[in-house]
Design a protein around this motif. Structure first.
Motif, PDB file in Angstrom:
ATOM      1  N   ILE A 188       2.472  12.983  -4.608  1.00 10.43           N
ATOM      2  CA  ILE A 188       3.814  13.531  -4.352  1.00 10.43           C
ATOM      3  C   ILE A 188       4.084  13.551  -2.843  1.00 10.43           C
ATOM      4  N   GLN A 189       3.836  12.447  -2.181  1.00 10.24           N
ATOM      5  CA  GLN A 189       3.852  12.417  -0.720  1.00 10.24           C
ATOM      6  C   GLN A 189       5.148  11.860  -0.142  1.00 10.24           C
ATOM      7  N   PHE A 190       6.252  12.438  -0.593  1.00 11.42           N
ATOM      8  CA  PHE A 190       7.578  12.038  -0.139  1.00 11.42           C
ATOM      9  C   PHE A 190       8.197  13.080   0.786  1.00 11.42           C
ATOM     10  N   ALA A 191       7.528  14.204   0.956  1.00  9.23           N
ATOM     11  CA  ALA A 191       8.091  15.347   1.678  1.00  9.23           C
ATOM     12  C   ALA A 191       7.576  15.419   3.108  1.00  9.23           C
ATOM     13  N   TYR A 203      -2.817  10.265  -0.809  1.00  3.14           N
ATOM     14  CA  TYR A 203      -3.285   9.281   0.163  1.00  3.14           C
ATOM     15  C   TYR A 203      -3.660   9.960   1.474  1.00  3.14           C
ATOM     16  N   ARG A 204      -4.712   9.441   2.102  1.00  2.00           N
ATOM     17  CA  ARG A 204      -5.110   9.835   3.449  1.00  2.00           C
ATOM     18  C   ARG A 204      -4.407   8.926   4.461  1.00  2.00           C
ATOM     19  N   PRO A 205      -4.380   9.280   5.738  1.00  5.86           N
ATOM     20  CA  PRO A 205      -3.705   8.456   6.749  1.00  5.86           C
ATOM     21  C   PRO A 205      -4.215   7.020   6.828  1.00  5.86           C
ATOM     22  N   GLU A 206      -5.462   6.793   6.483  1.00  8.53           N
ATOM     23  CA  GLU A 206      -6.020   5.432   6.513  1.00  8.53           C
ATOM     24  C   GLU A 206      -5.274   4.491   5.576  1.00  8.53           C
ATOM     25  N   GLY A 220       2.114   3.806  -1.087  1.00  8.24           N
ATOM     26  CA  GLY A 220       2.062   5.148  -0.520  1.00  8.24           C
ATOM     27  C   GLY A 220       2.906   5.305   0.727  1.00  8.24           C
ATOM     28  N   PRO A 221       2.706   6.417   1.428  1.00 13.56           N
ATOM     29  CA  PRO A 221       3.515   6.715   2.615  1.00 13.56           C
ATOM     30  C   PRO A 221       3.347   5.667   3.713  1.00 13.56           C
ATOM     31  N   ARG A 222       4.381   5.532   4.513  1.00  7.48           N
ATOM     32  CA  ARG A 222       4.324   4.618   5.657  1.00  7.48           C
ATOM     33  C   ARG A 222       4.141   5.360   6.983  1.00  7.48           C
ATOM     34  N   GLU A 223       4.254   6.697   6.932  1.00  4.14           N
ATOM     35  CA  GLU A 223       4.085   7.521   8.126  1.00  4.14           C
ATOM     36  C   GLU A 223       2.903   8.467   7.917  1.00  4.14           C
TER      37      GLU A 223
END
Length: 165
Positions: free
Chosen positions: A71-74, A101-104, A112-115
């Motif tokens: 849920i990594q949209f926030a 997801y982790r930053p790696e 997953g997230p791009r930031e």
């Protein structure tokens, strides 16, 4: 149990097939319609709710289990409110299950997230859930095959934490 931002229902439907009484919410009406069709196909019952996460009512001590998968949209301030809501709606002795997801993951580019600020770290989850009994907090890389947007080696983190009784 509550499945947060459940999308097309893959997680909530699997959980319901394990015999759990599941409530799931998501902002996407289209996603929930797909989830309802899949639930019918799998012959399980899920209480699907249409709601964006900002307007979801985190009723105190309503659920024994809260599940939050990718849920990594926030952004960070909103994420803090989401995590606090998840903790509030959990009954004493209940469990939070999270995967993210982790930053790696950004370097892998497999979904997953791009930031990096949208990713989870051990320090972040220890800070946010430090008042819980954390029984699992694992960081690892694994291969995911979850459609064209999430395919390949992935940098993941899992949390299992119990709310104090």
């Amino acid at each position: 149990m509550l499945s947060v931002a459940d999308g097309e229902g893959r997680n909530s439907i699997w959980l319901a097939s394990q015999g759990l009484n599941v409530t799931a919410f998501d902002v996407s009406a289209e996603g929930l319609n797909k989830a309802k069709k899949l639930a019918t196909l799998k012959d399980v019952s899920v209480n699907f709710k249409l709601s964006d996460i900002e307007n979801w009512r985190w009723i105190p001590e309503q659920f024994d289990i809260v599940v939050a998968i990718f849920i990594q949209f926030a952004p960070p301030a909103m994420r803090r409110r989401i995590f606090e809501g998840m903790k509030t709606t959990l009954r004493p002795g209940g469990v939070i299950l999270m995967q993210g997801y982790r930053p790696e993951q950004i370097e892998y580019g497999t979904g997953g997230p791009r930031e990096p600020e949208y990713c989870y770290t051990r320090a972040l989850l220890e800070e946010m859930f430090g008042d819980f009994n954390i029984i699992k907090l694992d960081e690892y890389d694994t291969e995911l095959q979850e459609g064209t947007g999430h395919s390949g080696i992935s940098a993941l983190i899992d949390l299992v934490a119990f709310k104090p009784s």
